[in-house]
Design an enzyme around this catalytic site. Structure first.
Site, PDB file in Angstrom:
ATOM      1  N   CYS A  86     -56.512 -68.479  47.616  1.00 48.92           N
ATOM      2  CA  CYS A  86     -57.316 -67.586  46.770  1.00 48.92           C
ATOM      3  C   CYS A  86     -56.863 -67.767  45.337  1.00 48.92           C
ATOM      4  O   CYS A  86     -55.679 -68.017  45.075  1.00 48.92           O
ATOM      5  CB  CYS A  86     -57.153 -66.120  47.189  1.00 48.92           C
ATOM      6  SG  CYS A  86     -58.154 -64.960  46.199  1.00 48.92           S
ATOM      7  N   SER A  87     -57.790 -67.669  44.414  1.00 51.74           N
ATOM      8  CA  SER A  87     -57.430 -67.787  43.006  1.00 51.74           C
ATOM      9  C   SER A  87     -58.400 -66.989  42.154  1.00 51.74           C
ATOM     10  O   SER A  87     -59.513 -66.672  42.583  1.00 51.74           O
ATOM     11  CB  SER A  87     -57.435 -69.251  42.553  1.00 51.74           C
ATOM     12  OG  SER A  87     -58.767 -69.747  42.500  1.00 51.74           O
TER      13      SER A  87
END
Length: 383
Positions: A86-87
């Site tokens: 996730c970013s």
């Protein structure tokens, strides 16, 4: 609503505006929604060697840069290999995606992949909380995003669930934006668009590159649209590639001279074309220009590696020769840019086309799978 901007955030937004990525309205929206309010304290910078933790001034500098900020590793497991899952996406990529989305006042919008909640906040600031719906497959991420949104003064409809299915009970939507890579655009999402509604998503390509596609919902179950540049996003969890490829037997290695420089293959238009002509072939690269190297592999144990003028092939298939043939076809078509290609999605699948939906790009005669095969021995483009 509207959070006081840090000087670093102000400089970032000014830069996006000066680059033509934000119009006046989006400039106003971005000023009031700093990403720092949505990124957790534990964060990483993605480097070629892996994800590196950032703290203190380094973290602050990363937040105010035009770089992605990794916010989760290994789906939240503590014993994983350290892969980003996730970013908070690269700001210029988010701005470009929103520009392609063409959001208007009063539009009802669905975001697939809440992540940190930053994009949901931008959407709320633009069209109002009641018009924004966002879905996240990871329960911990969904909870954290909901808390960050609430703390910032936003209240979109936030749901924990598999975004591949959308939110059937909440549609229809005017716009859908997908913030994770999809191997195939889910028809269930398109079915939740109003006629004339727009979906924007990163298409996750095996052939080394992701591409942003904009689809407009038509009559019946048909949606069509064109590509709008590259877009590398982490794949949707249900669309991750299975790691079941056959191993490559080093004993089958054969070396030969290569006339095709690998740098000639590092073009998004070629990646789209070759991905359709060579289904099931994965490709990746490193370097640029004379230092570029290119690898490709199928699922049955054939592979090739090209660097400078030297090529190594492995397995029963002459994979590099196939790449050379497809590149020659692409050159014969005039090396069309990525925006010359489009995609048609129906309930039965999706097909790539060049210039017109009637000119479908299909798999090579010597490959298997895919749709819309081109004429045998021809350029792979029907119609």
């Amino acid at each position: 609503m509207g959070l006081a901007p840090h000087p670093g955030h102000l400089a970032l937004v000014e830069s996006l505006h000066e680059r033509g990525l934000l119009d006046t309205e989006w400039y106003r929206v971005w000023l009031g929604v700093p990403r720092a309010a949505f990124v957790p304290e534990t964060a990483w910078r993605q480097t070629p060697a892996g994800c590196v933790p950032v703290t203190g001034d380094g973290r602050l500098a990363l937040l105010h840069s035009d770089e992605p900020v990794v916010t989760q590793l290994d789906d939240g497991r503590l014993d994983g290999p350290g892969v980003a899952t996730c970013s908070n996406s690269q700001p210029s990529m988010v701005a470009r995606m929103l520009r392609v989305l063409d959001l208007r006042d009063g539009h009802r919008v669905l975001e697939v992949g809440t992540g940190t909640g930053h994009l949901a906040a931008l959407l709320c600031e633009r069209v109002g909380d009641r018009n924004v719906h966002t879905v996240e497959v990871d329960a911990a991420l969904a909870d954290r995003a909901a808390r960050a949104l609430s703390a910032a003064g936003y209240a979109p409809h936030t749901v924990h669930g598999d975004g591949a299915w959308g939110l059937p009970g909440a549609g229809p939507f005017d716009r859908i934006v997908v913030t994770c890579g999809v191997r195939r655009v889910p028809p269930d999402l398109l079915a939740q668009l109003r006629p004339g509604g727009v979906l924007v998503a990163p298409l996750y390509r095996d052939f080394w590159s992701g591409a942003l596609v904009r689809l407009t919902a038509g009559t019946g179950a048909v949606s069509e649209g064109r590509f709008h540049g590259g877009a590398s996003y982490m794949p949707m969890r249900s669309h991750r590639a299975a790691d079941d490829a056959a191993g490559v037997d080093g004993a089958t290695a054969r070396r030969r001279a290569g006339a095709l420089p690998p740098a000639r293959l590092l073009d998004l238009g070629f990646a789209l074309y070759a991905g359709a002509r060579l289904p099931g072939v994965r490709a990746w690269h490193s370097g640029e220009g004379d230092g570029a190297e290119f690898w490709c592999q199928d699922g049955a144990g054939s592979a090739a590696h090209a660097a400078a003028r030297e090529v190594w092939e492995y397995g029963p298939r002459d994979l590099w020769r196939e790449v050379e043939r497809v590149e020659a076809e692409y050159a014969g078509l005039g090396r069309p840019s990525a925006d010359a290609f489009g995609l048609t999605v129906t309930a039965g699948g999706q097909r790539l086309w060049l210039a017109s939906p009637r000119r479908v790009v299909g798999p090579a005669p010597w490959a298997t799978g895919g749709v819309g095969a081109g004429p045998p021995g021809g350029g792979g483009v029907g119609g």
